[in-house]
Structures are given as C-alpha cells and as structure tokens.
Write a protein that holds these residues in place. Structure first.
Motif, PDB file in Angstrom:
ATOM      1  N   ASP A 162     -53.648 -66.642   5.600  1.00 37.40           N
ATOM      2  CA  ASP A 162     -53.522 -65.230   5.206  1.00 37.40           C
ATOM      3  C   ASP A 162     -52.937 -64.350   6.311  1.00 37.40           C
ATOM      4  O   ASP A 162     -53.299 -63.190   6.449  1.00 37.40           O
ATOM      5  N   GLY A 163     -51.999 -64.887   7.084  1.00 35.20           N
ATOM      6  CA  GLY A 163     -51.517 -64.138   8.245  1.00 35.20           C
ATOM      7  C   GLY A 163     -50.182 -63.438   8.057  1.00 35.20           C
ATOM      8  O   GLY A 163     -49.544 -63.058   9.040  1.00 35.20           O
ATOM      9  N   ASN A 182     -51.635 -59.883   1.622  1.00 36.30           N
ATOM     10  CA  ASN A 182     -50.576 -60.850   1.307  1.00 36.30           C
ATOM     11  C   ASN A 182     -49.878 -60.478   0.000  1.00 36.30           C
ATOM     12  O   ASN A 182     -50.353 -59.635  -0.760  1.00 36.30           O
ATOM     13  N   TYR A 242     -49.900 -59.859   9.724  1.00 36.37           N
ATOM     14  CA  TYR A 242     -49.973 -59.961  11.193  1.00 36.37           C
ATOM     15  C   TYR A 242     -48.705 -60.583  11.761  1.00 36.37           C
ATOM     16  O   TYR A 242     -48.191 -60.151  12.781  1.00 36.37           O
ATOM     17  N   ALA A 243     -48.218 -61.621  11.086  1.00 37.10           N
ATOM     18  CA  ALA A 243     -47.027 -62.326  11.569  1.00 37.10           C
ATOM     19  C   ALA A 243     -45.804 -61.414  11.576  1.00 37.10           C
ATOM     20  O   ALA A 243     -45.025 -61.408  12.533  1.00 37.10           O
ATOM     21  N   TYR A 253     -54.551 -70.988   9.098  1.00 39.29           N
ATOM     22  CA  TYR A 253     -54.763 -69.566   8.802  1.00 39.29           C
ATOM     23  C   TYR A 253     -53.743 -69.110   7.752  1.00 39.29           C
ATOM     24  O   TYR A 253     -52.661 -68.628   8.089  1.00 39.29           O
ATOM     25  N   GLY A 306     -56.304 -59.084   3.076  1.00 34.40           N
ATOM     26  CA  GLY A 306     -55.264 -59.792   3.830  1.00 34.40           C
ATOM     27  C   GLY A 306     -53.886 -59.194   3.659  1.00 34.40           C
ATOM     28  O   GLY A 306     -52.977 -59.491   4.428  1.00 34.40           O
ATOM     29  N   SER A 325     -47.122 -68.751   4.789  1.00 34.76           N
ATOM     30  CA  SER A 325     -48.297 -67.994   4.337  1.00 34.76           C
ATOM     31  C   SER A 325     -47.998 -67.274   3.014  1.00 34.76           C
ATOM     32  O   SER A 325     -48.775 -67.337   2.061  1.00 34.76           O
TER      33      SER A 325
END
Length: 412
Positions: free
Chosen positions: A340-341, A263, A344-345, A338, A261, A106
């Motif tokens: 843009d995780g 990122n 969260y990851a 997905y 997101g 990602s």
C-alpha cells in the motif's frame, strides 16, 4: 542533415511524446494529497509547478544544443558540472525509476483487486502486483519493440477511456462539493506546501529532451513548442481530473481515503459510491487499469535501458534476462512486503526528481552560458529565471524533508 529533416516532423508528434510521458497513474495521487489545499489552491500549486518544470526542461535543451545530437543527459552533466554531480544525478535517476516501478506494482495490485472485487472475486493485492510485474518483465525482456507496441495499444485504450470517463465525471459535478460550502471557516493555505513534491513528480518528462533533439535536429523553436504544448496538455488534464474528483467527492471524505492508504482502488471505489452509476464505475475501472499499465511499461523500460547501460549487459536474451532480474526483483520484493505504498512512493520520487529534473538543469544552464554563451538558444529571464528554478527545487527538497519528520500540517 538533421536540420533539413526537421520541418517534416509534426509538432503534435513531439508534444504527444511529452504529454504521454507526463500523464500516467501518478495523477491518481493528486486529489488525495491535495484535499487539504482543495481545488483553487491546488490549481495554483499545479500552475506554479508547471511553469518551473517547463523552464527546467528548456534549460536542459539550452545546454544540450551545445553538444552533438545524441549526447545523453549524463554526457552533458558530466562535461558541464563534473563527475560528482553526474554520479549524484545518476543515483537520483535510478532511485526515481526504481521507486516509480515499486509505486506501479503497488498500484496495479490494488487496481486488479478492485476490478475483480466488482466481479465478486476476492483477490490479494500482493498477488495482483506480483503477476502484473512478471507480465511487464516478460514484455520488457522480449524487446523494446514489444514494449512500444503494447504501449501504443494501451495508450489508445487509455485515451478513449479517459474522455468517456471524464465526460461522465464532469456531468455529475456538484458546486457544493467543489466550493466546499458545507464547512464553516475552512483552512486551505497551510496544506499547500505539502502538495509541491507530488506536483513535481507529476510533471516529469526531462529525460525526453535529448530524444526530441534526435527527432527534430537542432531546432530549439520546434522543441520549445513541443515542451510547451505537451506540458500544457498535461496541466489541462490534471485540472479536469481535479474538477471531476473534487466536484464529486466531499472534502471530508478524502480523510478516509488517505487513512486507507490512498491507493488507486480506494479513490475509484469512493467515486463509484458517490456517482452510483454502473457505466461510470466500469469506465473508471478500465481507465485506472490502462493508466497504470501505460505508466508501468514506460517507467520500467526506462529503468531497464538505464541499468543495461550501467552494468554493460548484452542485448541478447541472456543479457536482457540479467537486466530484467536487476530491474524487477528489488521493487517486486517491496511490493510484496508493503503493497500500500503508492502515495508514499510518488512523494519520494518527487524528492529525487528535484535533483535531476530541477536543480541539475538550472546549474547546467548557468555553466553552459559561462562556457559557450549558449548561442543557439537561451531561456528567457536570464539569471533570475535560473535562480527561480533553483529555489523551486530547494523548496521542494526542504518540504519533503520537513514533511518526513511530521512537521507540516496534514489534513485529517
């Protein structure tokens, strides 16, 4: 024999192994998730996490010293805590490595998109992540030596880019941003708990403790110094990174970064807009590329070796090809579906790492003392220290679960 060789090994070598393992692309998540708690509370959370994670690593060392050199984390867990704990430990290790591989697919997609956008080339983050994953898969499939050489090159470039970038970032710090002077009656403390799983994920080195025993022999004092120096190095760099980002980007701007997101490309873009310096923009872009590549190679090699051992695949070309498929296909699918995780990851990695990097080491140290008395080395603080590390692990797990149900305040 190992102990005779131990004094010839330099302290810096082991400390760099620990520091290099900890410091990676995960640091890009910290300013975004800590924007609610802001600088001083965030530093307090980082120092508390560093203290607990250092001692959980020392607890692995304490338990490992009662076994022959070369005994893996899994061997010691199975013998001291039984097969059920070992299976749970194995599942969480695999989960952490898979989720981090996904996080770096990602992250690499977003970094490549940002880099090419600077050259006025429009590029899909999904395609960028896929191409990077295939390139890393090829290097990992070739050999461990290929990964080692590539990591050494990327790590060297990352260190140079790091110091050039942060010199520039610190030079531009605005006290009004760092002290958040423009907000009237700002609230920080309610947001501190939500930062803990991310802090925990940013201090992961525990799989390297048995490797250091192979390197230094049964020399607990030397290994203890390596863990202390390596983790302090990471803590220092994280504090400088928080200074550089929070001193340049106003607190309110992080709301927009998180909404997009969170990122790596969004954070780098925001810093570039604030600094308005072409040179710093280039250095930030280079650093983010090297940071992702370095972490990506290290994590995927760990997952590759773990799965090869788990499925008993051969170390020939066909065996390594099978391992590469099992290693890369699940996170590649996640990255394409997905892209843009990243944030969260990293958070989920913190939840799973709670088990194998915090709770299991504390239980291992307790079991080791009951069975062996830990004659070679014992972590200071007795049962109180074991209890503190256990409570830290349980607190992290509880925070992540509560956060997943949207029951913790989020800075918006």
């Amino acid at each position: 024999m190992h102990t005779i060789n131990a004094p010839q090994r330099s302290l810096l070598g082991g400390a760099m192994i620990i520091g290099g393992t900890i410091i990676g692309a995960g640091m890009f998540s910290l300013p975004v998730v800590m924007s609610g708690a802001w600088f001083f509370w965030s530093v307090a959370a980082l120092v508390f996490t560093w203290f607990c994670m250092l001692h959980s690593g020392l607890m692995i060392l304490e338990a490992n010293l009662n076994y022959p050199i070369g005994s893996s984390f899994n061997t010691v867990t199975r013998d001291l805590l039984g097969n059920h704990w070992n299976i749970l430990n194995g599942i969480t290790i695999a989960f952490v490595l898979y989720i981090l591989t996904y996080a770096y697919i990602s992250a690499s997609g977003s970094v490549i998109q940002h880099t090419l956008r600077e050259m006025s080339v429009d590029f899909s983050p999904r395609l960028g992540g896929l191409m990077t994953a295939l390139a890393v898969a090829f290097i990992v499939w070739l050999s461990t030596r290929a990964v080692s050489r590539m990591t050494a090159i990327v790590l060297g470039a990352k260190i140079i880019a790091f110091f050039l970038t942060f010199g520039g970032l610190l030079w531009h710090i605005k006290p009004v941003n760092l002290l958040n002077s423009v907000e009237h009656n700002p609230s920080y403390a309610p947001y501190v708990l939500a930062t803990l799983p991310f802090c925990l994920a940013s201090f992961g080195y525990h799989g390297n403790v048995p490797s250091l025993m192979k390197y230094y022999g049964k020399d607990p004092q030397m290994i203890k110094k390596c863990l202390l120096l390596g983790t302090l190095m990471a803590l220092g760099l994280y504090v400088i990174w928080m200074l550089g980002t929070m001193g340049n980007i106003p607190r309110q701007a992080f709301v927009g970064i998180a909404e997009r997101g969170g990122n790596i490309d969004v954070l780098v873009q925001s810093l570039s807009q604030v600094l308005n310096s072409a040179r710093l923009d280039l250095l930030l872009t280079l650093f983010s590329n090297f940071a992702v590549a370095c972490s990506f190679l290290g994590v995927t090699l760990g997952l590759f070796d773990y799965l090869a051992d788990l499925f008993k695949f051969d170390d020939n070309r066909m065996g390594r090809f099978k391992t590469a498929l099992v290693t890369f296909i699940p996170p590649i699918i996640g990255g394409v579906i997905y892209p843009d995780g990243f944030i969260y990851a990293i958070g989920f990695a913190g939840l799973a790492a709670t088990v194998w990097a915090v709770i299991v080491p504390a239980l291992m140290a307790r079991a080791s003392r009951q069975r062996f008395g830990s004659p070679r080395y014992q972590v200071w603080g007795g049962n109180k220290m074991i209890m503190l590390v256990l409570l830290f692990g349980l607190l992290n797990a509880a925070v992540h679960i509560i956060f997943s149900f949207n029951m913790l305040p989020v800075y918006r």
